[in-house]
Design a protein around this motif. Structure first.
Motif, PDB file in Angstrom:
ATOM      1  N   LEU A   1      60.336  63.972 -35.935  1.00  0.00           N
ATOM      2  CA  LEU A   1      61.566  64.225 -35.192  1.00  0.00           C
ATOM      3  C   LEU A   1      62.604  63.144 -35.453  1.00  0.00           C
ATOM      4  O   LEU A   1      63.810  63.417 -35.431  1.00  0.00           O
ATOM      5  N   THR A   2      62.163  61.923 -35.706  1.00  0.00           N
ATOM      6  CA  THR A   2      63.119  60.878 -36.085  1.00  0.00           C
ATOM      7  C   THR A   2      63.842  61.261 -37.364  1.00  0.00           C
ATOM      8  O   THR A   2      65.077  61.182 -37.458  1.00  0.00           O
ATOM      9  N   LEU A   3      63.083  61.677 -38.364  1.00  0.00           N
ATOM     10  CA  LEU A   3      63.688  62.120 -39.617  1.00  0.00           C
ATOM     11  C   LEU A   3      64.559  63.350 -39.401  1.00  0.00           C
ATOM     12  O   LEU A   3      65.682  63.436 -39.924  1.00  0.00           O
ATOM     13  N   ALA A   4      64.068  64.306 -38.597  1.00  0.00           N
ATOM     14  CA  ALA A   4      64.806  65.551 -38.381  1.00  0.00           C
ATOM     15  C   ALA A   4      66.132  65.298 -37.669  1.00  0.00           C
ATOM     16  O   ALA A   4      67.181  65.803 -38.082  1.00  0.00           O
ATOM     17  N   PHE A   5      66.115  64.518 -36.596  1.00  0.00           N
ATOM     18  CA  PHE A   5      67.344  64.235 -35.858  1.00  0.00           C
ATOM     19  C   PHE A   5      68.320  63.413 -36.704  1.00  0.00           C
ATOM     20  O   PHE A   5      69.538  63.561 -36.588  1.00  0.00           O
ATOM     21  N   LEU A   6      67.778  62.562 -37.550  1.00  0.00           N
ATOM     22  CA  LEU A   6      68.644  61.766 -38.425  1.00  0.00           C
ATOM     23  C   LEU A   6      69.336  62.650 -39.451  1.00  0.00           C
ATOM     24  O   LEU A   6      70.552  62.536 -39.687  1.00  0.00           O
ATOM     25  N   LEU A   7      68.582  63.555 -40.075  1.00  0.00           N
ATOM     26  CA  LEU A   7      69.186  64.489 -41.031  1.00  0.00           C
ATOM     27  C   LEU A   7      70.217  65.384 -40.348  1.00  0.00           C
ATOM     28  O   LEU A   7      71.269  65.695 -40.907  1.00  0.00           O
ATOM     29  N   GLU A   8      69.907  65.799 -39.125  1.00  0.00           N
ATOM     30  CA  GLU A   8      70.851  66.623 -38.374  1.00  0.00           C
ATOM     31  C   GLU A   8      72.120  65.840 -38.075  1.00  0.00           C
ATOM     32  O   GLU A   8      73.238  66.375 -38.147  1.00  0.00           O
ATOM     33  N   ALA A   9      71.980  64.566 -37.733  1.00  0.00           N
ATOM     34  CA  ALA A   9      73.146  63.728 -37.456  1.00  0.00           C
ATOM     35  C   ALA A   9      74.027  63.588 -38.694  1.00  0.00           C
ATOM     36  O   ALA A   9      75.258  63.606 -38.599  1.00  0.00           O
ATOM     37  N   VAL A  10      73.406  63.443 -39.859  1.00  0.00           N
ATOM     38  CA  VAL A  10      74.168  63.369 -41.107  1.00  0.00           C
ATOM     39  C   VAL A  10      74.973  64.648 -41.316  1.00  0.00           C
ATOM     40  O   VAL A  10      76.173  64.610 -41.653  1.00  0.00           O
ATOM     41  N   MET A  11      74.325  65.788 -41.092  1.00  0.00           N
ATOM     42  CA  MET A  11      75.007  67.065 -41.303  1.00  0.00           C
ATOM     43  C   MET A  11      76.158  67.256 -40.312  1.00  0.00           C
ATOM     44  O   MET A  11      77.267  67.650 -40.677  1.00  0.00           O
ATOM     45  N   LEU A  12      75.888  66.945 -39.046  1.00  0.00           N
ATOM     46  CA  LEU A  12      76.918  67.153 -38.023  1.00  0.00           C
ATOM     47  C   LEU A  12      78.083  66.185 -38.189  1.00  0.00           C
ATOM     48  O   LEU A  12      79.213  66.482 -37.791  1.00  0.00           O
ATOM     49  N   ALA A  13      77.809  65.013 -38.775  1.00  0.00           N
ATOM     50  CA  ALA A  13      78.879  64.029 -38.966  1.00  0.00           C
ATOM     51  C   ALA A  13      79.940  64.530 -39.934  1.00  0.00           C
ATOM     52  O   ALA A  13      81.106  64.122 -39.856  1.00  0.00           O
ATOM     53  N   TYR A  14      79.547  65.406 -40.828  1.00  0.00           N
ATOM     54  CA  TYR A  14      80.480  65.862 -41.863  1.00  0.00           C
ATOM     55  C   TYR A  14      80.746  67.366 -41.811  1.00  0.00           C
ATOM     56  O   TYR A  14      81.434  67.890 -42.681  1.00  0.00           O
ATOM     57  N   ALA A  15      80.183  68.048 -40.804  1.00  0.00           N
ATOM     58  CA  ALA A  15      80.434  69.482 -40.668  1.00  0.00           C
ATOM     59  C   ALA A  15      81.712  69.690 -39.842  1.00  0.00           C
ATOM     60  O   ALA A  15      81.826  69.173 -38.730  1.00  0.00           O
TER      61      ALA A  15
END
Length: 354
Positions: A240-254
């Motif tokens: 979940l740490t990896l998943a939430f981090l990847l999600e944060a990357v996506m949302l930062a630039y979406a």
């Protein structure tokens, strides 16, 4: 002099080789998922310091927010293992599988587990021999609604929409369960877990013996509980740490504002588009409520909003990564397929009904 040099060079070479071997062993002993998360965070900090800091803080906040559900599910899975009740649950589901699938969908829609927190419980159920059909029904229905979310959703989006969403949770659970039943004994769906060593600690389970509810009175059962809880907790935390981090990357630039505006004016494409957009844009059940409210204020129809919430709850990045880490690829693809197609069917049905 030359003899001294010849004597010291092999010693120096051996020391270097031993150090390199020790370093490789140390690095190899660190979990690869954890290393990947660190690498993603490090690269992001180098490329975009401000956004990365915000994203890492958001990742920590998401982990803290979901912690109570993770702890509850991990302790429950460990308790089932330590007491031997996992075999009892398997026996309870061994009767009429159609009735079990109906019951699993209803219980899943009313349970307090999120899409990630339910993972160790699902692992325990599958390992104890519960058929995939009721497990799939429970798994799909569980993250969409729970008692607390019902109250919050009703306060923001209205009671009618919330009741329909609850029915949708049961509906998609039934779709999943009966899809598995229709597929029958397909070899692709046998042995759904990747392996007991790499899942949530779903190793040996107890069959044919009476559960010992007061497991703490026996040292071996206490050890089993502790081992299961630690392994399940680490499994979820790292993924979940990896998943939430990847999600944060996506949302930062979406560009969510532009996506919302496009989705609101997409017409007939709004419902299937909402299912697809729900994957990256959906954070968790509670964060999705104000987001959905904002999209509806921008003109998104209620059926499309329902599709967004149903698809997002089941297929969000954290949920998808947790599921992929748990089950084999055919089961994972079936899970995603049912979630996406089922949410579209639910949205279209709602659109036709109003």
């Amino acid at each position: 002099m030359s003899d001294a040099i010849q004597q010291t060079e092999p010693e120096s070479f051996d020391s270097s080789r031993n150090f390199a071997s020790w370093t490789r062993q140390r690095i190899g002993s660190i979990d690869r998922v954890f290393l990947t998360a660190l690498a993603v965070a490090a690269v992001w900090l180098i490329l975009d310091l401000t956004a990365a800091q915000d994203g890492i803080l958001a990742t920590g906040g998401n982990l803290l927010g979901i912690a109570p559900f993770i702890i509850l599910s991990v302790l429950l899975a460990a308790y089932l293992k330590a007491t031997g009740a996992d075999g009892l649950i398997a026996k309870a589901f061994a009767g009429n599988i159609v009735q079990a699938t109906f019951l699993a969908a209803i219980v899943g829609a009313l349970s307090p587990f999120c899409s990630c927190g339910v993972v160790p419980l699902i692992a325990a159920l599958l390992a104890s021999g519960v058929p995939l059909a009721p497990v799939m029904a429970f798994w799909l229905a569980s993250p969409i609604m729970d008692p607390e979310m019902f109250v919050v959703t009703a306060a923001v989006l209205g009671t009618e929409f919330t009741v329909i969403k609850t029915a949708a949770a049961v509906g998609i659970g039934l779709m999943g369960g009966f899809t598995v039943l229709l597929l029958g004994g397909s070899s692709l769906l046998r042995d759904p877990l990747i392996g007991t060593a790499s899942t949530c600690g779903t190793s040996a389970y107890t069959r044919g013996s009476k559960p010992v509810w007061r497991f703490w009175e026996e040292s071996n059962r206490k050890a089993s509980f502790s081992k299961e809880a630690k392994r399940s907790g680490w499994f979820l935390t790292k993924w979940l740490t990896l998943a939430f981090l990847l999600e944060a990357v996506m949302l930062a630039y979406a560009p969510m504002q532009q996506i919302g505006e496009w989705l609101s004016g997409a017409g007939a494409l709004a419902i299937p588009a909402a299912a697809v957009i729900g994957v990256p844009a959906y954070l968790n059940g509670y964060a999705a409520i104000p987001l959905t409210s904002g999209l509806m204020e921008m003109g998104l129809t209620a059926p499309a909003a329902l599709t967004f919430m149903v698809a997002g709850a089941v297929t969000s990045i954290p949920a998808a990564i947790a599921v992929k880490a748990l089950v084999r690829l055919p089961v994972f693809l079936l899970y995603l397929g049912i979630a996406m197609s089922g949410s579209v069917v639910i949205g279209l049905t709602y659109a036709l009904a109003i």
